[in-house]
Design a protein around this motif. Structure first.
Motif, PDB file in Angstrom:
ATOM      1  N   VAL A 184       0.617  -1.034   0.254  1.00 19.41           N
ATOM      2  CA  VAL A 184       0.222   0.037  -0.263  1.00 19.41           C
ATOM      3  C   VAL A 184       0.937   1.152   0.390  1.00 19.41           C
ATOM      4  CG1 VAL A 184      -1.954   1.463   1.676  1.00 19.41           C
ATOM      5  CG2 VAL A 184      -1.837  -0.930   1.188  1.00 19.41           C
ATOM      6  N   GLY A 185       2.011   1.375   0.938  1.00 21.09           N
ATOM      7  CA  GLY A 185       2.907   2.489   0.745  1.00 21.09           C
ATOM      8  C   GLY A 185       3.309   2.573  -0.092  1.00 21.09           C
ATOM      9  N   THR A 186       3.959   1.494  -1.261  1.00 21.14           N
ATOM     10  CA  THR A 186       4.424   1.487  -2.568  1.00 21.14           C
ATOM     11  C   THR A 186       3.751   2.481  -3.258  1.00 21.14           C
ATOM     12  OG1 THR A 186       6.311  -0.066  -2.431  1.00 21.14           O
ATOM     13  CG2 THR A 186       5.744   0.261  -4.602  1.00 21.14           C
ATOM     14  N   VAL A 187       2.462   1.653  -3.600  1.00 23.49           N
ATOM     15  CA  VAL A 187       0.781   2.893  -4.347  1.00 23.49           C
ATOM     16  C   VAL A 187       0.726   4.164  -3.676  1.00 23.49           C
ATOM     17  CG1 VAL A 187      -0.896   2.282  -4.758  1.00 23.49           C
ATOM     18  CG2 VAL A 187       0.169   0.714  -4.444  1.00 23.49           C
ATOM     19  N   ALA A 188       0.768   4.260  -2.340  1.00 25.11           N
ATOM     20  CA  ALA A 188       0.790   5.844  -2.675  1.00 25.11           C
ATOM     21  C   ALA A 188       1.806   6.607  -2.385  1.00 25.11           C
ATOM     22  CB  ALA A 188       1.203   5.117  -0.519  1.00 25.11           C
ATOM     23  N   GLY A 189       3.181   6.115  -2.632  1.00 27.58           N
ATOM     24  CA  GLY A 189       4.284   6.653  -3.475  1.00 27.58           C
ATOM     25  C   GLY A 189       3.843   7.339  -5.348  1.00 27.58           C
ATOM     26  N   PHE A 245       6.995   7.429  16.610  1.00 26.53           N
ATOM     27  CA  PHE A 245       6.374   6.267  15.887  1.00 26.53           C
ATOM     28  C   PHE A 245       5.720   5.292  16.890  1.00 26.53           C
ATOM     29  CE2 PHE A 245       7.722   2.097  15.117  1.00 26.53           C
ATOM     30  CZ  PHE A 245       6.503   1.863  13.868  1.00 26.53           C
ATOM     31  N   ARG A 246       4.584   4.974  16.450  1.00 23.97           N
ATOM     32  CA  ARG A 246       4.268   4.151  17.477  1.00 23.97           C
ATOM     33  C   ARG A 246       3.447   2.887  16.134  1.00 23.97           C
ATOM     34  NH1 ARG A 246       6.222   6.048  21.482  1.00 23.97           N
ATOM     35  NH2 ARG A 246       5.536   6.162  22.922  1.00 23.97           N
ATOM     36  N   TYR A 247       3.805   1.680  16.300  1.00 22.66           N
ATOM     37  CA  TYR A 247       3.633   0.219  15.552  1.00 22.66           C
ATOM     38  C   TYR A 247       1.697   0.069  15.050  1.00 22.66           C
ATOM     39  CZ  TYR A 247       2.902  -2.831  11.463  1.00 22.66           C
ATOM     40  OH  TYR A 247       3.252  -3.446  11.483  1.00 22.66           O
ATOM     41  N   ARG A 248       0.796   1.089  15.208  1.00 24.96           N
ATOM     42  CA  ARG A 248      -0.067   1.069  14.467  1.00 24.96           C
ATOM     43  C   ARG A 248      -1.289   0.495  13.511  1.00 24.96           C
ATOM     44  NH1 ARG A 248       0.923   6.174  16.401  1.00 24.96           N
ATOM     45  NH2 ARG A 248       0.952   6.911  17.836  1.00 24.96           N
ATOM     46  N   SER A 249      -1.852  -0.457  12.689  1.00 25.97           N
ATOM     47  CA  SER A 249      -1.772  -1.372  12.027  1.00 25.97           C
ATOM     48  C   SER A 249      -3.275  -0.603  11.338  1.00 25.97           C
ATOM     49  CB  SER A 249      -2.465  -2.598  11.945  1.00 25.97           C
ATOM     50  OG  SER A 249      -1.112  -3.726  12.215  1.00 25.97           O
ATOM     51  N   ILE A 250      -3.646   0.500  12.232  1.00 21.87           N
ATOM     52  CA  ILE A 250      -5.270   0.811  11.595  1.00 21.87           C
ATOM     53  C   ILE A 250      -4.530   2.314  11.090  1.00 21.87           C
ATOM     54  CG2 ILE A 250      -5.348   2.440  12.511  1.00 21.87           C
ATOM     55  CD1 ILE A 250      -7.969   0.959  12.113  1.00 21.87           C
ATOM     56  N   GLU A 251      -3.404   2.504  10.493  1.00 22.04           N
ATOM     57  CA  GLU A 251      -2.796   3.764  10.231  1.00 22.04           C
ATOM     58  C   GLU A 251      -2.620   3.439   9.184  1.00 22.04           C
ATOM     59  OE1 GLU A 251      -0.865   6.234  12.509  1.00 22.04           O
ATOM     60  OE2 GLU A 251      -2.855   6.395  12.636  1.00 22.04           O
ATOM     61  N   THR A 252      -2.632   2.384   8.040  1.00 19.41           N
ATOM     62  CA  THR A 252      -2.811   2.020   6.718  1.00 19.41           C
ATOM     63  C   THR A 252      -4.126   2.213   6.773  1.00 19.41           C
ATOM     64  OG1 THR A 252      -0.607   0.497   6.957  1.00 19.41           O
ATOM     65  CG2 THR A 252      -1.590   0.108   5.490  1.00 19.41           C
ATOM     66  N   ASP A 253      -4.838   1.561   6.873  1.00 14.61           N
ATOM     67  CA  ASP A 253      -6.667   1.436   6.872  1.00 14.61           C
ATOM     68  C   ASP A 253      -6.802   2.163   6.755  1.00 14.61           C
ATOM     69  OD1 ASP A 253      -6.687  -1.696   6.530  1.00 14.61           O
ATOM     70  OD2 ASP A 253      -6.591  -1.144   8.840  1.00 14.61           O
ATOM     71  N   VAL A 254      -6.106   3.844   7.321  1.00 14.83           N
ATOM     72  CA  VAL A 254      -6.093   5.419   6.408  1.00 14.83           C
ATOM     73  C   VAL A 254      -5.696   6.186   6.297  1.00 14.83           C
ATOM     74  CG1 VAL A 254      -6.008   7.516   8.075  1.00 14.83           C
ATOM     75  CG2 VAL A 254      -6.461   5.758   9.148  1.00 14.83           C
ATOM     76  N   LEU A 255      -4.600   5.189   5.295  1.00 15.54           N
ATOM     77  CA  LEU A 255      -3.856   5.462   4.005  1.00 15.54           C
ATOM     78  C   LEU A 255      -4.537   5.509   3.066  1.00 15.54           C
ATOM     79  CD1 LEU A 255      -1.211   6.934   2.893  1.00 15.54           C
ATOM     80  CD2 LEU A 255      -0.291   4.679   3.296  1.00 15.54           C
ATOM     81  N   SER A 256      -5.301   3.383   3.193  1.00 13.90           N
ATOM     82  CA  SER A 256      -5.315   3.130   2.184  1.00 13.90           C
ATOM     83  C   SER A 256      -7.286   3.803   1.838  1.00 13.90           C
ATOM     84  CB  SER A 256      -5.960   1.813   2.877  1.00 13.90           C
ATOM     85  OG  SER A 256      -4.751   0.695   2.448  1.00 13.90           O
ATOM     86  N   PHE A 257      -7.837   4.072   2.394  1.00 18.00           N
ATOM     87  CA  PHE A 257      -8.902   5.098   2.529  1.00 18.00           C
ATOM     88  C   PHE A 257      -8.307   6.236   1.647  1.00 18.00           C
ATOM     89  CE2 PHE A 257     -10.736   2.780   6.298  1.00 18.00           C
ATOM     90  CZ  PHE A 257     -11.885   2.403   5.628  1.00 18.00           C
ATOM     91  N   VAL A 258      -7.705   7.004   2.209  1.00 20.41           N
ATOM     92  CA  VAL A 258      -6.799   7.887   1.732  1.00 20.41           C
ATOM     93  C   VAL A 258      -7.220   8.152   0.211  1.00 20.41           C
ATOM     94  CG1 VAL A 258      -5.657  10.016   1.180  1.00 20.41           C
ATOM     95  CG2 VAL A 258      -6.359   9.656   3.579  1.00 20.41           C
ATOM     96  N   LEU A 259      -5.974   6.514  -0.728  1.00 23.02           N
ATOM     97  CA  LEU A 259      -6.039   6.493  -1.826  1.00 23.02           C
ATOM     98  C   LEU A 259      -6.873   6.518  -2.310  1.00 23.02           C
ATOM     99  CD1 LEU A 259      -2.626   4.076  -0.897  1.00 23.02           C
ATOM    100  CD2 LEU A 259      -2.605   6.816  -1.199  1.00 23.02           C
ATOM    101  N   GLU A 260      -8.282   5.601  -1.772  1.00 22.28           N
ATOM    102  CA  GLU A 260      -9.582   5.529  -2.903  1.00 22.28           C
ATOM    103  C   GLU A 260      -9.915   6.325  -3.195  1.00 22.28           C
ATOM    104  OE1 GLU A 260     -10.474   0.614  -1.300  1.00 22.28           O
ATOM    105  OE2 GLU A 260     -11.256   2.467   0.236  1.00 22.28           O
TER     106      GLU A 260
END
Length: 395
Positions: free
Chosen positions: A121-126, A219-234
């Motif tokens: 997901v991060g690569t697609v964000a890039g 930095f705190r590892y929070r899996s939900i952050e990637t989902d927030v990012l995914s919703f931004v991309l969508e």
């Protein structure tokens, strides 16, 4: 050859494969991580209509390479036999130098990546950042105004790329009442014991109201952050995540096989950990990064974003338990940075998933596993020692 689950009698239709709540736990995960689409709703990540990117091979016997980890002597062969590995592939000089399949896995088997999905997901964000579709400095509420009523108010896209928002999210994997347990239910991975828990990821995001520190300070590892990012991309691309990954990454890089995501009850592809693909296609993803965002002469990811991922992290934000494995490490753009000076970076997932990328050595390794534990400092250090021993032997 079709693999049959060892956890039920195949002559007794209707017998459960395993306890439903424990499908991702040992010993069941030795089978389930290679059969997720048989267990959960999924959506396809199409490989596209074009030819697969060529992966040349120059196979070496690496099994005898010795290394020491945690005070014990190993060889690569003994590591593979004892580490619950399912697949292991090494790239050097753009060629496959080792490729091992274990525990019934084959070259066509799609294996659950867990949090390696975050780096996909991060690569697609890039890619979208490079095209100007997404601005990492913009507030999350610019794309998702609904978050104004949550603790994400005031956070930027870069904050969730780096997991440096101050939002409270308990990542404890084994606690029955943690946010992570709620995420398992919201994603559709588990059945909820609490009838008040949210039934999809978006509603879980909207429920996060508390801050533990100011945005951007730690930095705190929070899996939900990637989902927030995914919703931004969508939202920014007006395209569902699985289609975005196919269109922007999987098809352009020449994947050999379709991949797939698990989906929640609302149809959202689980960006934080639901991605499944073959060993060789994970290797193509690694090769794309080794080549600075190009593969087969085609630019896919901006080179500036790759370089920024490798060298743009702030190690001062990275500390505590995270330094037990990565004492000189950091986290940036949904990747773990092993060494901020050398720029070695990694995609990592629980239960032993790893993509290790060292552009300086033109070296990458993919390890797919089904550990009995979610996380293990000893196993992680051992895996990294094994990978780096192979790298040094090839130089």
């Amino acid at each position: 050859m079709t693999s049959i689950s060892p956890f039920r009698d195949p002559t007794a239709p209707g017998n459960p494969l395993f306890p439903r709540q424990d499908w991702d736990r040992a010993p069941w995960n030795r089978w389930t991580f290679q059969h997720v689409r048989d267990l959960l709703p999924t959506t396809k990540v199409w490989r596209g209509a074009g030819p697969a990117s060529l992966l040349l091979a120059d196979l070496r016997d690496i099994d005898v390479i010795p290394f020491v980890a945690e005070g014990e002597a190993h060889t690569i062969g003994s590591f593979l036999e004892t580490s619950y590995a399912d697949g292991f592939l090494v790239l050097h000089g753009g060629k496959i130098v080792a490729e091992h399949y274990l525990n019934g896995m084959t070259s066509h088997t799609q294996h659950l990546s867990q949090s390696v999905a975050k780096s996909v997901v991060g690569t697609v964000a890039g890619i979208l950042i490079g095209r100007g579709v997404v601005d990492p400095a913009a507030s999350l509420t610019h794309y998702l105004p609904e978050l104004e009523a949550t603790a994400y108010r005031g956070a930027t896209v870069q904050h969730v790329l780096d997991m440096t928002s101050g939002v409270v999210f308990d990542e404890t994997y084994t606690a029955p009442d943690s946010h992570m347990a709620q995420l398992d239910v919201a994603s559709g991975w588990k059945n909820g014991q609490n009838p008040n828990w949210h039934k999809n990821i978006w509603d879980l995001v909207l429920s996060l109201k508390d801050l533990e520190c100011p945005h951007g300070t730690s930095f705190r590892y929070r899996s939900i952050e990637t989902d927030v990012l995914s919703f931004v991309l969508e939202r920014a691309a007006a395209t569902p995540l699985a289609e975005l990954v196919s269109r922007e990454l999987w098809a352009p890089m020449g994947a050999e096989e379709d991949a797939y995501f698990t989906v929640d009850a609302a149809g959202y592809a689980l960006g934080d950990g639901g991605f499944n693909a073959t060993l060789r296609d994970y290797a193509r993803f690694a090769l794309l990064h080794l080549r600075g965002g190009e593969i087969n002469g085609r630019r896919i990811v901006p080179s500036e974003w790759i370089a920024g991922t490798r060298f743009g992290a702030d190690p001062k934000l990275f500390g505590g338990i995270y330094q037990e494995v990565l004492p000189a490490g950091a986290y940036h753009n949904q990747f773990w940075i092993e060494d901020t000076a050398r720029g070695v970076y990694m995609a990592r997932g629980v239960f032993g998933q790893l993509i290790y990328i060292d552009p300086v050595a033109d070296f990458a390794a993919v390890v797919l596993s089904s550990w009995p534990e979610f996380v293990s400092t000893t196993r992680t250090r051992t895996a990294l020692a094994a990978v780096t021993a192979v790298r040094e032997a090839l130089l």
